[in-house]
Enzyme design. Structure first.
Site, PDB file in Angstrom:
ATOM      1  N   GLU A  24       0.857  -1.188   0.000  1.00  0.00           N
ATOM      2  CA  GLU A  24       0.000   0.000   0.000  1.00  0.00           C
ATOM      3  C   GLU A  24       0.884   1.226   0.000  1.00  0.00           C
ATOM      4  O   GLU A  24       1.936   1.252   0.659  1.00  0.00           O
ATOM      5  CB  GLU A  24      -0.900   0.020   1.244  1.00  0.00           C
ATOM      6  CG  GLU A  24      -1.661   1.338   1.357  1.00  0.00           C
ATOM      7  CD  GLU A  24      -2.789   1.317   2.365  1.00  0.00           C
ATOM      8  OE1 GLU A  24      -2.661   0.626   3.374  1.00  0.00           O
ATOM      9  OE2 GLU A  24      -3.789   2.022   2.128  1.00  0.00           O
ATOM     10  N   CYS A  44      -6.533   1.372   2.768  1.00  0.00           N
ATOM     11  CA  CYS A  44      -7.363   2.581   2.712  1.00  0.00           C
ATOM     12  C   CYS A  44      -7.146   3.346   1.404  1.00  0.00           C
ATOM     13  O   CYS A  44      -8.054   4.020   0.930  1.00  0.00           O
ATOM     14  CB  CYS A  44      -7.073   3.458   3.917  1.00  0.00           C
ATOM     15  SG  CYS A  44      -7.654   2.697   5.434  1.00  0.00           S
ATOM     16  N   ASN A  79     -12.393  -2.960   0.987  1.00  0.00           N
ATOM     17  CA  ASN A  79     -11.304  -3.037   1.960  1.00  0.00           C
ATOM     18  C   ASN A  79     -11.847  -2.781   3.351  1.00  0.00           C
ATOM     19  O   ASN A  79     -12.211  -1.656   3.659  1.00  0.00           O
ATOM     20  CB  ASN A  79     -10.228  -1.996   1.643  1.00  0.00           C
ATOM     21  CG  ASN A  79      -9.190  -1.911   2.751  1.00  0.00           C
ATOM     22  OD1 ASN A  79      -8.497  -2.883   3.031  1.00  0.00           O
ATOM     23  ND2 ASN A  79      -9.112  -0.764   3.409  1.00  0.00           N
ATOM     24  N   GLU A  80     -11.935  -3.781   4.141  1.00  0.00           N
ATOM     25  CA  GLU A  80     -12.395  -3.705   5.534  1.00  0.00           C
ATOM     26  C   GLU A  80     -13.469  -2.620   5.718  1.00  0.00           C
ATOM     27  O   GLU A  80     -13.413  -1.830   6.656  1.00  0.00           O
ATOM     28  CB  GLU A  80     -11.226  -3.526   6.510  1.00  0.00           C
ATOM     29  CG  GLU A  80     -10.351  -2.306   6.285  1.00  0.00           C
ATOM     30  CD  GLU A  80      -9.381  -2.035   7.443  1.00  0.00           C
ATOM     31  OE1 GLU A  80      -8.654  -2.954   7.837  1.00  0.00           O
ATOM     32  OE2 GLU A  80      -9.374  -0.893   7.936  1.00  0.00           O
TER      33      GLU A  80
HETATM   34  O1  AHR Z   1      -2.212  -1.304   6.715  1.00  0.00           O
HETATM   35  C1  AHR Z   1      -2.589  -0.006   7.066  1.00  0.00           C
HETATM   36  C2  AHR Z   1      -4.079   0.202   7.017  1.00  0.00           C
HETATM   37  O2  AHR Z   1      -4.712  -0.624   7.942  1.00  0.00           O
HETATM   38  C3  AHR Z   1      -4.754  -0.158   5.739  1.00  0.00           C
HETATM   39  O3  AHR Z   1      -4.716   0.867   4.830  1.00  0.00           O
HETATM   40  C4  AHR Z   1      -6.155  -0.411   6.139  1.00  0.00           C
HETATM   41  O4  AHR Z   1      -6.787  -1.347   5.317  1.00  0.00           O
HETATM   42  C5  AHR Z   1      -6.031  -0.855   7.567  1.00  0.00           C
HETATM   43  O5  AHR Z   1      -6.851  -0.141   8.388  1.00  0.00           O
END
Ligand code: AHR
Length: 886
Positions: free
Chosen positions: A288, A490, A617-618
């Site tokens: 990321e 994120c 994503n979550e």
């Molecule tokens: O890994 C850091 C963050 O943690 C990621 O962007 C998110 O998916 C999670 O909250």
């Protein structure tokens, strides 16, 4: 029993926890017994409990209402006992972290079907309220944020039932000048609501009570409930406190926990004849763009703000130096540097630099990302777009300069067009320094416009143009990841609707890509875009796993409307879904297809063989999410049944999003779901059976993000311990990736990370070595493995783990052994049914003081048979690789 009475009398888990922590006389085992007694005692006490009691539901004003929903109970409505005393049963998930996620004045009502509904104000200004429902007040279903009256706030909500209409009337106060107006709406199901309308004050119940709790007057709602409900609330709180103790365990208390620990031996039995197929993609990476992982990190571009597109909004206006001028300066006074947008190079790239040079010799300097590290003799590809608006050609000297203007190599280019035109040159460094800068020196006076000023080392990973930093990319490749998830996290779902990561903006010519604000508070050039991600996957033999937002942005979004609650308008979802279908065509389609052609034109006619696509994503699991996710999922299933869709089940190992996400996964039969949990080392120690309990007939699991909150050997060993359980469950867990992967020193928003780096050095963590040992020594079948300790108490057995896998490609058998105890363990390894074992094996050991952050694995030769001895040092991870087991 004394302690049991104590706790029941005061009903204050936190106080007890404090006592225990300070006494340190309890062994872990005793603490457990103590809590179990406490939890089980409810049955004993049930003989003498009332049928019903009162509960008081409230949210405190402390911490600005961030602490969520609490309960107190009373038998007589006079003496109240707070549970916890402020245990949180429900947390508001509306809006961004920090300033929002508030619960103000919750109101609790039970409907005829037995469900409890909680409604509350999310703050003092927004024209929405929040709703959640629960059967037991412990497990809450997904939240919703119904719109009240647009432009008006929504305070002191109440709900009442009208038997005649079968409707619930929801009323609230809305600020008007110094006073309030009252509005209401009705609902039958707390899902759909009528429009808000003004009502008379007489509809208000005004049933909020004030009750003194811990010497504070709290405002809330009193309801009469069965004692069993309160009993469950109490148990939930007690179990949580108990788990808190377990999960809080660290090596720092090992000396007291294991004060009486005697010599312990282990027998590890590997049943070679008893195996099961496991995923051969188990260990991968999650990349990321956080912590400057991409621009200024893995992406080898040396020029910062090459496109002049930095905007104050990247940092929410908090940094006054963060604008289109960032990282650029003039080295002399006889000239000006301004930013213009009138005739841009590309509409996606509006800003460009305008240099007006009065005296030749004035330099235009880029400081790079913390300057530039250059190596003597190395070649660098320089390029820029220039426009000679004054119609005169311009010669530009391009050089590396030092802190005091030293020249570390130079080259020349001549510009000659009054239209935007690309120029390039090779710059050779004449020294090795880490603090060089790039200087462009116009040799003639006049005006020149510049954009996309770029400088790349020629030595990128695999030598690709627009490539990746070789040492960093190699350190990722060395993990032997079987897949790469990108671009977030994120970053994938973005900070508000306008910030959702759109893959189409990140492919094609660099000057036409659309840079954007990075959710982590900086700028994303998109230079490292989908093409480069896919290419990297191919280079390192990893499956690409792109993650696309499920039509909703991050639930913690700061911009574009309080969190995730607003998904993309449904009228835009059709084209959004098409973008996702186009991605599959871009990655896999024939060169004759529209998007396959785009890929081919970028230099990759062969398909990338995309197999997995993550959706979401979550995310906060809401109706808005489910509607959009389902639409995307169904479209992919129909058009691309060959694609394995990976869904999402929230940011935690339990709770509403996890439960609701799994419900959706089961309902839609999503092939795989992405789980995330960042936990304490103690959590990993005490949850090694997490996947043992998973239903094998449901979705497979991708553990997309996990870490144990630290970079010490102890953290890494708890991860190794847990990974042995993942291998054991490799039939249901298909993939796992530690997170986050990269962090640039001085630009780290998230700790811990797997690999730290600066411009010259890559610094793998101990956690990295654990990942690497698992990644480089994976298998495709799991051999049933049993560990038997001479002392079989749970405290010990939870800290010694073994896992054996067979790799059909090499024929090797790999045994991983973790010892998290403070003593060495003499171990006998028996391989049942192994037949003739090749005696030459290798042993790799990672060990040291548990607090050590600098341990590296050491490999040596080992002679083995089907029954051999080895010693597991205190706090160690041992990996034995036996060649060619038939
Ligand atoms: O890994 C850091 C963050 O943690 C990621 O962007 C998110 O998916 C999670 O909250």
């Amino acid at each position: 029993m004394f302690y049991l009475n104590y706790i029941l009398e005061y009903n204050a888990i936190n106080q007890v926890k404090f006592c225990i922590m300070n006494k340190t006389v309890f062994s872990n085992f005793l603490i457990k017994i103590f809590f179990l007694q406490m939890v089980c005692s409810a049955n004993v006490l049930a003989r003498n409990t009332p049928d019903s009691v009162y509960i008081f539901s409230y949210a405190t004003l402390k911490n600005a209402g961030h602490n969520g929903l609490h309960f107190a109970w009373s038998i007589d409505r006079k003496n109240w006992s707070a549970i916890g005393p402020e245990y949180r049963y429900l947390f508001c998930d509306y809006g961004r972290w920090g300033s929002e996620k508030r619960m103000v004045n919750p109101f609790l009502i039970q409907t005829a079907d037995g469900f409890w509904h909680c409604i509350w104000s999310v703050n003092e200004k927004d024209s929405v309220f929040a709703h959640a429902a629960s059967r037991d007040l412990v497990n809450w279903q997904r939240q919703s944020y119904p719109a009240a009256l647009q432009g008006r706030n929504c305070l002191k909500l109440e709900a009442s039932y009208d038997k005649k209409s079968g409707e619930y009337l929801i009323s609230w106060l809305s600020t008007k000048g110094e006073g309030f107006e009252i509005y209401s709406m009705t609902t039958k199901d707390f899902k759909t609501y009528t429009a808000a309308k003004p009502v008379a004050e007489s509809v208000r119940l005004n049933m909020r009570d004030n009750i003194i709790i811990s010497n504070n007057s709290e405002t809330g709602i009193v309801r009469k409930v069965p004692w069993s409900l309160v009993d469950e609330l109490l148990k939930t709180c007690q179990i949580s406190a108990y788990n808190g103790l377990l999960y809080g365990e660290t090596y720092k208390t090992d000396s007291s926990r294991f004060a009486l620990l005697k010599k312990t031996d282990a027998t590890v039995t590997v049943d070679v004849a008893q195996s099961k197929k496991i995923s051969d993609l188990l260990i991968g990476v999650f990349f990321e763009d956080i912590n400057y992982a991409a621009d200024g990190g893995l992406y080898a571009e040396l020029v910062q703000n090459r496109d002049f597109e930095y905007v104050a909004g990247d940092k929410e206006g908090r940094d006054t130096t963060w604008n289109a001028y960032k990282a650029w300066s003039l080295s002399g006074k006889e000239g000006t540097f301004t930013i213009d947008t009138i005739v841009p190079l590309n509409t996606n790239n509006k800003h460009y630099a305008v240099l007006n040079i009065e005296t030749a010799g004035v330099g235009f300097v880029n400081e790079g990302f913390d300057n530039m590290a250059i190596t003597n003799g190395d070649k660098y590809d320089f390029s820029l777009f220039a426009r000679n608006t004054d119609k005169k050609g311009e010669r530009l000297k391009i050089c590396f300069i030092g802190k005091d203007g030293e020249n570390y190599g130079e080259t020349m280019i001549s510009t000659s067009s009054d239209k935007w035109k690309r120029y390039e040159a090779t710059l050779i460094a004449t020294t090795t320094v880490s603090n060089a800068r790039l200087e462009i020196v116009p040799q003639d006076k006049g005006r020149i416009d510049l954009d996309m000023v770029s400088l790349f080392p020629q030595k990128t990973f695999m030598g690709h143009k627009n490539g990746l930093r070789a040492d960093l990319a190699q350190s990722i490749a060395n993990l032997h990841p079987r897949f790469v998830r990108f671009p977030g996290g994120c970053v994938a779902h973005g900070d508000g609707l306008g910030n959702i990561y759109r893959w189409k903006n990140t492919v094609g010519p660099l000057e036409a890509r659309k840079p954007q604000r990075n959710i982590w508070g900086y700028h994303q050039t998109a230079g490292l875009g989908y093409f480069e991600y896919f290419q990297f996957c191919e280079d390192i033999g990893a499956e690409p796993l792109p993650v696309i937002a499920a039509g909703v942005p991050c639930q913690n979004s700061a911009t574009g409307g309080a969190g995730q609650q607003g998904g993309l308008p449904m009228c835009d979802m059709g084209s959004y879904v098409q973008d996702i279908l186009d991605l599959v065509e871009w990655a896999n389609g024939d060169v004759k297809t529209k998007w396959g052609k785009v890929r081919a034109e970028a230099g990759h006619p062969k398909p990338f063989n995309l197999t997995y696509v993550g959706i979401g994503n979550e995310d906060l699991i809401t109706d808005i999410f489910e509607e959009r996710f389902t639409m995307i999922f169904n479209a992919l299933k129909e058009k691309h049944p060959e694609i394995t869709v990976v869904g999402t089940v929230g940011p935690n190992s339990q709770g509403t999003d996890y439960d609701e996400g799994w419900d959706i996964a089961t309902k839609l039969r999503i092939p795989m779901v992405d789980e995330h949990y960042y936990q304490s080392p103690g959590w990993f120690i005490h949850n090694q059976d997490f996947y043992d309990r998973y239903d094998r007939s449901k979705s497979k699991v991708y553990l997309g993000e996990y870490a144990s909150w630290g970079n010490s050997l102890y953290n890494a060993l708890t991860e190794a311990l847990y990974l042995s359980s993942i291998e054991r469950n490799g039939d249901v867990v298909s993939m796992a990736s530690y997170a986050p992967l990269l962090a640039k020193e001085g630009h780290t928003q998230w700790n811990p990370d797997l690999i730290y780096f600066n411009n010259t050095t890559v610094k793998p963590t101990v956690n990295y070595y654990v990942q690497q040992l698992y990644g480089q020594n994976s298998g495709d079948s799991y051999l049933y493995t049993n560990v038997k300790l001479s002392d079989n108490s749970e405290n010990l057995t939870k800290r010694v783990a073994a896992s054996a896998v067979h790799d059909s490609k090499t024929g090797d058998l790999i045994i991983k052994l973790v010892n998290l105890l403070p003593i060495e363990i003499n171990t006998k390894v028996k391989m049942n049914g192994a037949g003739d074992v090749n005696p030459s094996a290798s042993l790799t050991l990672l060990t040291g003081a548990p607090s050590n952050k600098k341990v590296e694995p050491v490999t040596s030769a080992l002679l083995v048979s089907d029954n051999f001895n080895c010693s597991l040092p205190a706090y160690s991870f041992t990996l034995i690789r036996i060649k060619n087991l038939k």
